[in-house]
Design a protein around this motif. Structure first.
Motif, PDB file in Angstrom:
ATOM      1  N   LEU A 125     -38.615  38.359  30.665  1.00 28.65           N
ATOM      2  CA  LEU A 125     -38.782  38.827  29.280  1.00 28.65           C
ATOM      3  C   LEU A 125     -37.681  39.789  28.847  1.00 28.65           C
ATOM      4  O   LEU A 125     -37.699  40.281  27.710  1.00 28.65           O
ATOM      5  CB  LEU A 125     -40.150  39.511  29.116  1.00 28.65           C
ATOM      6  CG  LEU A 125     -41.383  38.629  29.324  1.00 28.65           C
ATOM      7  CD1 LEU A 125     -42.652  39.459  29.155  1.00 28.65           C
ATOM      8  CD2 LEU A 125     -41.388  37.465  28.324  1.00 28.65           C
ATOM      9  N   SER A 147     -34.664  39.338  28.032  1.00 27.31           N
ATOM     10  CA  SER A 147     -33.865  38.856  26.885  1.00 27.31           C
ATOM     11  C   SER A 147     -34.553  39.084  25.546  1.00 27.31           C
ATOM     12  O   SER A 147     -33.899  39.050  24.499  1.00 27.31           O
ATOM     13  CB  SER A 147     -33.565  37.363  27.067  1.00 27.31           C
ATOM     14  OG  SER A 147     -34.775  36.606  27.128  1.00 27.31           O
ATOM     15  N   LYS A 148     -35.853  39.324  25.559  1.00 28.68           N
ATOM     16  CA  LYS A 148     -36.583  39.519  24.307  1.00 28.68           C
ATOM     17  C   LYS A 148     -36.640  40.991  23.880  1.00 28.68           C
ATOM     18  O   LYS A 148     -37.096  41.297  22.778  1.00 28.68           O
ATOM     19  CB  LYS A 148     -38.006  38.982  24.445  1.00 28.68           C
ATOM     20  CG  LYS A 148     -38.047  37.477  24.676  1.00 28.68           C
ATOM     21  CD  LYS A 148     -39.472  36.958  24.698  1.00 28.68           C
ATOM     22  CE  LYS A 148     -39.500  35.441  24.893  1.00 28.68           C
ATOM     23  NZ  LYS A 148     -40.864  34.905  24.899  1.00 28.68           N
ATOM     24  N   TYR A 149     -36.200  41.884  24.751  1.00 25.15           N
ATOM     25  CA  TYR A 149     -36.189  43.305  24.400  1.00 25.15           C
ATOM     26  C   TYR A 149     -34.781  43.715  23.969  1.00 25.15           C
ATOM     27  O   TYR A 149     -34.066  44.454  24.649  1.00 25.15           O
ATOM     28  CB  TYR A 149     -36.680  44.136  25.588  1.00 25.15           C
ATOM     29  CG  TYR A 149     -38.187  44.134  25.724  1.00 25.15           C
ATOM     30  CD1 TYR A 149     -38.952  45.168  25.210  1.00 25.15           C
ATOM     31  CD2 TYR A 149     -38.839  43.066  26.334  1.00 25.15           C
ATOM     32  CE1 TYR A 149     -40.344  45.147  25.320  1.00 25.15           C
ATOM     33  CE2 TYR A 149     -40.218  43.035  26.451  1.00 25.15           C
ATOM     34  CZ  TYR A 149     -40.959  44.080  25.941  1.00 25.15           C
ATOM     35  OH  TYR A 149     -42.333  44.048  26.033  1.00 25.15           O
ATOM     36  N   TRP A 170     -37.365  45.928  15.941  1.00 24.27           N
ATOM     37  CA  TRP A 170     -37.799  45.031  17.036  1.00 24.27           C
ATOM     38  C   TRP A 170     -39.159  44.452  16.681  1.00 24.27           C
ATOM     39  O   TRP A 170     -40.044  45.165  16.157  1.00 24.27           O
ATOM     40  CB  TRP A 170     -37.892  45.828  18.345  1.00 24.27           C
ATOM     41  CG  TRP A 170     -38.250  44.978  19.540  1.00 24.27           C
ATOM     42  CD1 TRP A 170     -37.441  44.185  20.250  1.00 24.27           C
ATOM     43  CD2 TRP A 170     -39.549  44.878  20.132  1.00 24.27           C
ATOM     44  NE1 TRP A 170     -38.120  43.573  21.263  1.00 24.27           N
ATOM     45  CE2 TRP A 170     -39.446  43.984  21.218  1.00 24.27           C
ATOM     46  CE3 TRP A 170     -40.803  45.451  19.849  1.00 24.27           C
ATOM     47  CZ2 TRP A 170     -40.514  43.643  22.021  1.00 24.27           C
ATOM     48  CZ3 TRP A 170     -41.870  45.112  20.656  1.00 24.27           C
ATOM     49  CH2 TRP A 170     -41.732  44.224  21.729  1.00 24.27           C
ATOM     50  N   LEU A 205     -44.023  41.028  20.628  1.00 24.66           N
ATOM     51  CA  LEU A 205     -43.928  39.706  21.270  1.00 24.66           C
ATOM     52  C   LEU A 205     -44.890  38.694  20.671  1.00 24.66           C
ATOM     53  O   LEU A 205     -44.622  37.488  20.695  1.00 24.66           O
ATOM     54  CB  LEU A 205     -44.207  39.844  22.777  1.00 24.66           C
ATOM     55  CG  LEU A 205     -43.153  40.608  23.589  1.00 24.66           C
ATOM     56  CD1 LEU A 205     -43.502  40.577  25.076  1.00 24.66           C
ATOM     57  CD2 LEU A 205     -41.752  40.037  23.372  1.00 24.66           C
ATOM     58  N   SER A 213     -47.050  45.163  23.593  1.00 24.06           N
ATOM     59  CA  SER A 213     -45.755  44.781  24.159  1.00 24.06           C
ATOM     60  C   SER A 213     -44.663  45.813  23.906  1.00 24.06           C
ATOM     61  O   SER A 213     -43.599  45.740  24.518  1.00 24.06           O
ATOM     62  CB  SER A 213     -45.325  43.425  23.590  1.00 24.06           C
ATOM     63  OG  SER A 213     -45.247  43.471  22.170  1.00 24.06           O
TER      64      SER A 213
END
Length: 602
Positions: A29, A31-33, A41, A44, A66
């Motif tokens: 995960l 890459s999603k932060y 932001w 998720l 998240s």
């Protein structure tokens, strides 16, 4: 007074800075932060967009939690420990910053910097050492497991061959049973007088005479065998017990004669076998050839059997008994049927073939009337086996003939029933072997690959008296002093797919701890977890208690071995054991197949 600005500057930067935005985020995960260009932001679950500074600020902003992967501010979330040098792990986020170093987080990332020591290097090295030993064990065990699988295929091939052989034997047996039934039916339907007339045949009488003579010879043969055995024992006793120094020539001659007849070495040379064996090492090839030639010459002295003659082994086997148990009445009827079978192209005795077609109806009427008349007065019987030909049979002593006929008929039916029972046994045996073939590769039985078939009925034992002998002696001595009673030790016998038993080492009753019932019902068939537990039920009932039951827990090992036995509660046992059947193949890179979601960081 020192200005507060100077005090602030003296505090380490790590203590004042907040946690990393990716702290507690698993690798898949990361890459999603990443913040957007606008510095925001998105949660998720996509439900909300927050400022990037709100991530890991110890305040729960996203409904799915998240935004706080590394603080534990949001309930029911997971914290990921990176554990560089070892294996990453998850812990509940509620344990983050609670002042306790979690053993799952060997890098100490669950607490503030400096609180927990990073021990991942040492733990990782120790883990890799154990891992290599485990992989070595798995590789060795998987090789043994492959031999089990090979055995399963060979067993299937063997059973299939026996099934095919039985199928051919059943076909032949069915014909024999049908033939015997026909003979029994004909024997039962044949009149007493007709049957007695057939039994007056010279061939039948000669067969009976040979049968009686053969039976008498068998009786005398067995008597001579017993006599020869008794004489042999007497001569053996004389041979081993006489004193050659007495120079009794009569005894010496008797012993030498018996040794020569029985092919025994001289009694005085028996103790010299070892010396002769040493001397024989120096024997030349020529002498060996002479010895071999002498042996062959001795073998050639045996009388040669003519074609059809029986050997001594045949006489000692059941072959003679089978010959003596032949049903001669059934044999007579079969012979009669064979003789009376019409030969192709033969019309010598077929009177109708010589008569004109116009006279045949009148001839048939005359023959029928004559047969009826003779049958009424009891002088003849029209037999189906005679092909309609006229038979004149004089009845003598009808009562005796009727009794004789009943006995012959019963014997014919007994022969039929014996053959029918044998046929039924063969059919049942064939069905059993066919079911065994299906069970070999049954995923709920011996496994998809048949790896457990080799262990069907295989027994393992653990002697609890030997496993802790020293402590048992001390404990037994103390209890003996205090209570006056002693502790019993047991040997536990585990027979896979059969039964588990508890056998006292000092004598006494053996108890059943259960018979095989099933595999692990809480796992999917075919998985290692499914084959890691066997359940044994309905053992011997305890005194004023339930029946004994056992759970057998299995793990991978290079041998089939019982490790421990425990009685968890009254009459409920748990046994741990190892077996190569659970050692699955290892991947080519030397690592075992990992479960989904597992990850190793080095």
């Amino acid at each position: 007074m020192i200005p507060w600005v100077l005090l602030l500057c003296s505090v380490p930067l790590a203590a004042t800075a907040g946690p990393s935005k990716t702290l507690g985020v698993p690798p898949d995960l990361i890459s999603k932060y990443v913040p957007s260009k606008a510095g925001t932001w998105k949660c998720l679950d996509g439900s909300k967009e927050i400022p990037w500074d709100f991530v890991n600020d110890d305040s729960c902003d996203c409904p799915d939690g998240s935004d706080e992967p590394g603080t534990g501010a949001c309930p029911d979330t997971q914290f990921y420990c990176e554990n560089k040098g070892h294996i990453g792990a998850f812990i509940p986020a509620s344990r983050v910053n609670d002042g306790l170093c979690e053993p799952q987080c060997c890098d100490g990332s669950d607490e503030a910097p400096g609180v927990c020591t990073n021990t991942c290097k040492e733990i990782g090295e120790e883990y890799q050492k154990k891992r290599k030993a485990e992989l070595k064990l798995r590789k060795t065990g998987s090789k043994i497991r492959s031999t089990y699988i090979t055995f399963a295929h060979q067993e299937k091939k063997r059973l299939q061959g026996e099934v095919d052989k039985l199928a051919e034997e059943i076909k032949s047996k069915e014909k024999e049973v049908q033939r015997l039934q026909d003979i029994a039916d004909r024997t039962e339907s044949l009149s007493q007088a007709a049957l007695e007339h057939k039994q007056q045949s010279p061939l039948y009488q000669n067969l009976i005479e040979h049968h009686n003579a053969l039976k008498s010879l068998q009786r005398e043969y067995k008597k001579h065998l017993e006599r020869e055995k008794a004489l042999g024992l007497i001569l053996d006793t004389l041979r081993t017990g006489y004193n050659p120094n007495y120079q009794d020539m009569a005894v010496l001659e008797a012993v030498r004669g018996w040794e020569e007849l029985a092919g025994l070495p001289h009694i005085n040379d028996v103790g010299k076998d070892a010396e002769k064996a040493k001397e024989s090492e120096g024997t030349t090839e020529g002498e060996a050839a002479q010895t071999e030639g002498g042996a062959q010459e001795g073998e050639q002295q045996q009388p040669q059997l003519e074609e059809g003659e029986w050997s001594a082994e045949d006489l000692d086997s059941n072959k003679l008994d089978d010959l003596l148990n032949v049903d001669h009445t059934a044999l007579l009827l079969a012979h009669d049927e064979h003789i009376q079978a019409p030969q192709e192209g033969s019309i010598l005795f077929d009177l109708e073939a010589y008569l004109p077609d116009s006279i045949i109806p009148a001839y048939e009427d005359f023959k029928a009337s004559l047969l009826n008349l003779l049958q009424k007065v009891g002088l003849s019987r029209g037999s189906e086996s005679s092909g309609g030909k006229l038979q004149i049979i004089f009845l003598v002593n009808p009562t005796r003939s009727r009794l004789r006929h009943t006995a012959d008929s019963s014997k014919a039916w007994q022969v039929y029933y014996d053959a029918k029972n044998e046929l039924d046994r063969m059919v049942k045996d064939k069905e059993t072997k066919e079911n065994d073939i299906k069970e070999i590769f049954n995923i709920n039985g011996f496994g998809k690959d048949g790896e457990w078939k080799k262990l069907d009925g295989h027994c393992m034992e653990l002697d609890t008296g030997e496993s802790a002998l020293s402590s048992l002696i001390v404990k037994s001595f103390v209890i003996l002093l205090l209570t006056g009673t002693s502790i019993d030790s047991y040997t536990y016998e585990v027979c896979l797919f059969d039964e588990i038993k508890q056998k006292p080492n000092n004598g006494g009753q053996t108890f059943s701890l259960g018979k095989f019932k099933r595999w692990n019902k809480n796992a999917d068939p075919g998985t290692p977890e499914f084959y890691s537990k066997q359940v044994y039920k309905k053992g011997t009932r305890c005194w004023n208690g339930p029946e004994r039951n056992t759970k057998l827990l299995l793990t991978c090992g290079t041998e089939n071995k019982v490790l421990t036995v425990q009685e968890l509660e009254k009459c409920e046992y748990q046994i741990e054991a190892t077996t190569p059947a659970l050692c699955l193949p290892v991947e080519e890179n030397g690592k075992e197949k990992k479960a989904a979601g597992a990850r190793e960081e080095l």
